[in-house]
Scaffold this active site. Structure first.
Site: not given
Ligand code: GRF
Length: 196
Positions: A63, A105, A107, A134, A143
């Site tokens: 990673r 990010n 979420h 969020s 997160d």
């Molecule tokens: C979004 O809901 C994001 O918050 C989560 O995964 C989803 C990705 O959707 N981590 P997209 O690829 O933007 O359609």
């Protein structure tokens, strides 16, 4: 404001940013799109004429090595803000050190409720009648970073993970666009938010 957006999937939130930045008044533009795999959202690069790059997680022996390569790629674009929007990968501390606090990010839950990779599924499994969306500053927790914005989204009877996620995503997009506007217009200071 120069944005680099990192995705792993379809990039629906990315599309919203790209569409917003088509408006000359929008004070931000996506300068590059990055992914940790051959994400279908990378096709948006061709559609909107934006450079894309891929740092395949599976091509690195750790990673940390993947993180170094990611930092290398992202840095080239000299972004003011790096947006993980559907990046389904925990970034290692070195990525956070390189960009914090200008690394945010999206979420699909009302953090700190339902953190992690399956926020939508977990909310559904918990039987709650509302969850949320969020926007947070990425820190070395999962997160758990400072919350930039969040909004409640109802869970409706008969919801599946897909129908619930489809109700959450437009809220995520709205929060994301507004946050980019607020940061570009200096109405939101991520340094101040993280120092609180
Ligand atoms: C979004 O809901 C994001 O918050 C989560 O995964 C989803 C990705 O959707 N981590 P997209 O690829 O933007 O359609």
């Amino acid at each position: 404001l120069k944005l680099v957006v990192l995705i792993s999937g379809g990039g629906s939130n990315l599309r919203a940013l790209l569409e917003a930045s088509e408006d000359a008044e929008f004070p931000a533009r996506v300068v590059a799109i990055g992914a940790d795999r051959d994400a279908e959202g990378l096709v948006l690069g061709e559609e909107f004429g934006i450079p894309t790059f891929t740092v395949p997680f599976t091509a690195y022996e750790s990673r940390e090595a993947w993180g170094d390569a990611l930092v290398e790629q992202v840095r080239q674009w000299e972004p003011d803000l790096v947006i993980c929007s559907g990046l389904m990968r925990l970034v290692p501390p070195r990525v956070i050190r390189a960009f914090s606090p200008n690394l945010i990010n999206t979420h699909p839950a009302y953090l700190p409720e339902f953190p992690g990779a399956h926020g939508v599924r977990d909310a559904l499994a918990a039987g709650v009648d509302q969850t949320g969306a969020s926007l947070i500053v990425v820190d070395d927790s999962v997160d758990g970073g400072p919350i930039i914005a969040q909004e409640r989204v109802p869970v409706l009877p008969g919801d599946t993970e897909a129908t619930l996620h489809d109700r959450i995503k437009p809220v995520e997009r709205r929060l994301l666009i507004q946050a980019v506007l607020d940061i570009a217009n200096a109405h939101l200071d991520l340094k101040e938010l993280t120092a609180r």
